[in-house]
Design an enzyme around this catalytic site. Structure first.
Site, mmCIF file in Angstrom:
data_model
loop_
_atom_site.group_PDB
_atom_site.id
_atom_site.type_symbol
_atom_site.label_atom_id
_atom_site.label_comp_id
_atom_site.label_asym_id
_atom_site.label_seq_id
_atom_site.Cartn_x
_atom_site.Cartn_y
_atom_site.Cartn_z
ATOM 1 C CG ASP A 14 -14.786 -17.843 22.869
ATOM 2 O OD1 ASP A 14 -13.779 -18.145 22.200
ATOM 3 O OD2 ASP A 14 -14.772 -16.974 23.766
ATOM 4 C CE1 TYR A 18 -13.742 -14.218 28.924
ATOM 5 C CE2 TYR A 18 -14.978 -15.839 27.678
ATOM 6 C CZ TYR A 18 -14.123 -14.762 27.717
ATOM 7 O OH TYR A 18 -13.664 -14.214 26.547
ATOM 8 C CE LYS A 51 -11.300 -16.466 24.309
ATOM 9 N NZ LYS A 51 -12.558 -16.578 25.063
ATOM 10 C CG HIS A 85 -7.936 -14.387 27.537
ATOM 11 N ND1 HIS A 85 -8.864 -14.878 28.413
ATOM 12 C CD2 HIS A 85 -8.598 -13.427 26.833
ATOM 13 C CE1 HIS A 85 -10.026 -14.266 28.256
ATOM 14 N NE2 HIS A 85 -9.894 -13.368 27.302
HETATM 15 P P1 NDP Z 1 -21.184 -9.194 21.962
HETATM 16 O O1 NDP Z 1 -20.504 -8.240 21.060
HETATM 17 O O2 NDP Z 1 -21.512 -10.557 21.515
HETATM 18 O O3 NDP Z 1 -22.492 -8.484 22.540
HETATM 19 C C1 NDP Z 1 -23.209 -9.018 23.625
HETATM 20 C C2 NDP Z 1 -24.143 -7.967 24.161
HETATM 21 O O4 NDP Z 1 -25.060 -7.593 23.127
HETATM 22 C C3 NDP Z 1 -24.956 -8.393 25.330
HETATM 23 O O5 NDP Z 1 -25.131 -7.270 26.164
HETATM 24 C C4 NDP Z 1 -26.280 -8.819 24.709
HETATM 25 O O6 NDP Z 1 -27.343 -8.584 25.613
HETATM 26 C C5 NDP Z 1 -26.387 -7.920 23.514
HETATM 27 N N1 NDP Z 1 -27.004 -8.593 22.371
HETATM 28 C C6 NDP Z 1 -26.700 -9.821 21.884
HETATM 29 N N2 NDP Z 1 -27.447 -10.100 20.803
HETATM 30 C C7 NDP Z 1 -28.236 -9.040 20.601
HETATM 31 C C8 NDP Z 1 -29.235 -8.742 19.640
HETATM 32 N N3 NDP Z 1 -29.545 -9.604 18.691
HETATM 33 N N4 NDP Z 1 -29.873 -7.532 19.729
HETATM 34 C C9 NDP Z 1 -29.555 -6.655 20.699
HETATM 35 N N5 NDP Z 1 -28.609 -6.882 21.642
HETATM 36 C C10 NDP Z 1 -27.962 -8.064 21.593
HETATM 37 O O7 NDP Z 1 -20.362 -9.194 23.317
HETATM 38 P P2 NDP Z 1 -19.167 -9.857 24.086
HETATM 39 O O8 NDP Z 1 -18.381 -8.699 24.558
HETATM 40 O O9 NDP Z 1 -19.665 -10.842 25.038
HETATM 41 O O10 NDP Z 1 -18.265 -10.629 22.977
HETATM 42 C C11 NDP Z 1 -18.611 -11.888 22.473
HETATM 43 C C12 NDP Z 1 -17.679 -12.970 22.996
HETATM 44 O O11 NDP Z 1 -16.329 -12.710 22.633
HETATM 45 C C13 NDP Z 1 -17.596 -13.041 24.522
HETATM 46 O O12 NDP Z 1 -18.789 -13.513 25.122
HETATM 47 C C14 NDP Z 1 -16.375 -13.893 24.703
HETATM 48 O O13 NDP Z 1 -16.679 -15.239 24.465
HETATM 49 C C15 NDP Z 1 -15.470 -13.298 23.608
HETATM 50 N N6 NDP Z 1 -14.558 -12.247 24.126
HETATM 51 C C16 NDP Z 1 -13.208 -12.454 24.016
HETATM 52 C C17 NDP Z 1 -12.301 -11.508 24.483
HETATM 53 C C18 NDP Z 1 -10.850 -11.755 24.346
HETATM 54 O O14 NDP Z 1 -10.047 -10.993 24.915
HETATM 55 N N7 NDP Z 1 -10.432 -12.772 23.635
HETATM 56 C C19 NDP Z 1 -12.750 -10.259 25.117
HETATM 57 C C20 NDP Z 1 -14.190 -10.119 25.138
HETATM 58 C C21 NDP Z 1 -15.037 -11.073 24.643
HETATM 59 P P3 NDP Z 1 -28.386 -9.770 26.017
HETATM 60 O O15 NDP Z 1 -27.569 -10.797 26.747
HETATM 61 O O16 NDP Z 1 -29.361 -9.056 26.876
HETATM 62 O O17 NDP Z 1 -28.963 -10.284 24.739
#
Ligand code: NDP
Length: 273
Positions: free
Chosen positions: A45, A50, A75, A108
């Protein structure tokens, strides 16, 4: 590893988990996607906003998978809404992604006043076979209603902020009625407090899983698709290893009850512009 799939309202098949790439940039984005594909993810995604489509494109080109084995979403950004500007933005995204056909293209954010024209352009691209499915993100029922009065293709997907501390119940109910798949964005609350919530920790200990695995399994049990993001190879693998256990009805209810906290990590689509 075989990943469960869902069938979209236009019969296209989509894996129930994809890899999120918000905030992943440059070579680290390339490396994280490579790790994700090696760990078994087949779906990515991304979004114009981004600023990493070029790195997504390179990573999927180099990964050794056949194009049809991958499911790629991008998006359309708010500034590109409008008929002609959507067509131009799509071309640019496709160049950066190095793709001929996109699997899923989303608006988006609804924004104000232009999503009907934007959708007309997306319908054109869809009807020409350049996109396999079109959808939206952050659309509330009133946005979807306005869209349905002015269009012929029902969105296949609505990507919404969703995690244990936030349930957009009305929007989810509406999507279910209309056959629109809900994808949870920030499924792990973007790394914030849900991952260390005492109830989720207790449930995770009971099932001998991590809190992230419990949350992702819970989302999927609720019919949502998930797109977790991580830049850490171990957590990337952990987040896809969520299909070998089943939460009890009681534990699901305990996680559902946390939604009363009602915490958003991102903007509210009613006011975000
Ligand atoms: P997530 O909810 O997926 O969380 C990601 C965060 O959690 C990072 O800081 C990561 O740190 C940490 N993390 C991931 N896995 C673990 C784990 N197993 N244990 C502990 N910590 C963990 O975050 P996003 O906000 O990125 O949302 C996911 C995706 O949704 C985005 O990347 C994007 O593709 C999409 N999105 C879409 C939006 C929209 O408006 N349509 C808005 C926001 C996001 P680390 O990297 O250190 O593991």
């Amino acid at each position: 590893m075989s990943i469960p799939t869902k069938v979209l309202n236009n019969t296209v098949t989509i894996p129930v988990i994809g890899f999120g790439t918000w905030q992943l940039k440059g070579d680290s984005c390339y490396e994280s996607i490579t790790n994700a594909i090696n760990a078994g993810y087949t779906s990515i995604d991304t979004a114009k906003a981004y600023d990493n489509e070029e790195y997504v494109g390179r990573a999927i080109k180099d990964c050794g998978k056949k194009r049809e084995e991958l499911f790629i979403t991008t998006k359309l950004w708010n500034a590109d809404q409008g008929y002609e500007s959507t067509l131009r933005a799509f071309d640019l995204s496709m160049q950066k992604l190095q793709l001929d056909v996109l699997d899923l293209y989303l608006i988006h954010w609804p924004g104000k006043g232009r999503f009907v024209d934007t959708w007309r352009a997306m319908e054109k691209l869809y009807n020409e076979g350049l996109i396999r499915a079109i959808g939206v993100s952050n659309f509330m029922p009133y946005h979807l209603l306005e869209l349905s009065k002015n269009s012929s293709v029902i969105p296949a997907v609505n990507q919404l902020e969703s995690h244990p501390f936030l349930k957009q119940q009305e929007a989810e109910d509406y999507c279910k009625e209309q056959g629109i798949l809900v994808e949870a964005w920030s499924p792990l609350m973007s790394g914030k407090t849900a991952l260390s919530d005492p109830i989720i920790e207790e449930i995770a200990a009971k099932y001998k899983r991590t809190t992230a695995q419990v949350i992702l399994n819970w989302h999927i049990s609720q019919g949502r698709r998930v797109i977790p993001r991580s830049s850490n190879a171990q957590r990337i693998a952990e987040n896809i290893d969520v299909f070998s256990f089943e939460l009890s009805v009681d534990d699901i209810a305990r996680i559902n009850a946390l939604a009363s906290k009602n915490v958003r990590t991102g903007p509210n689509p009613d006011v975000y512009f």
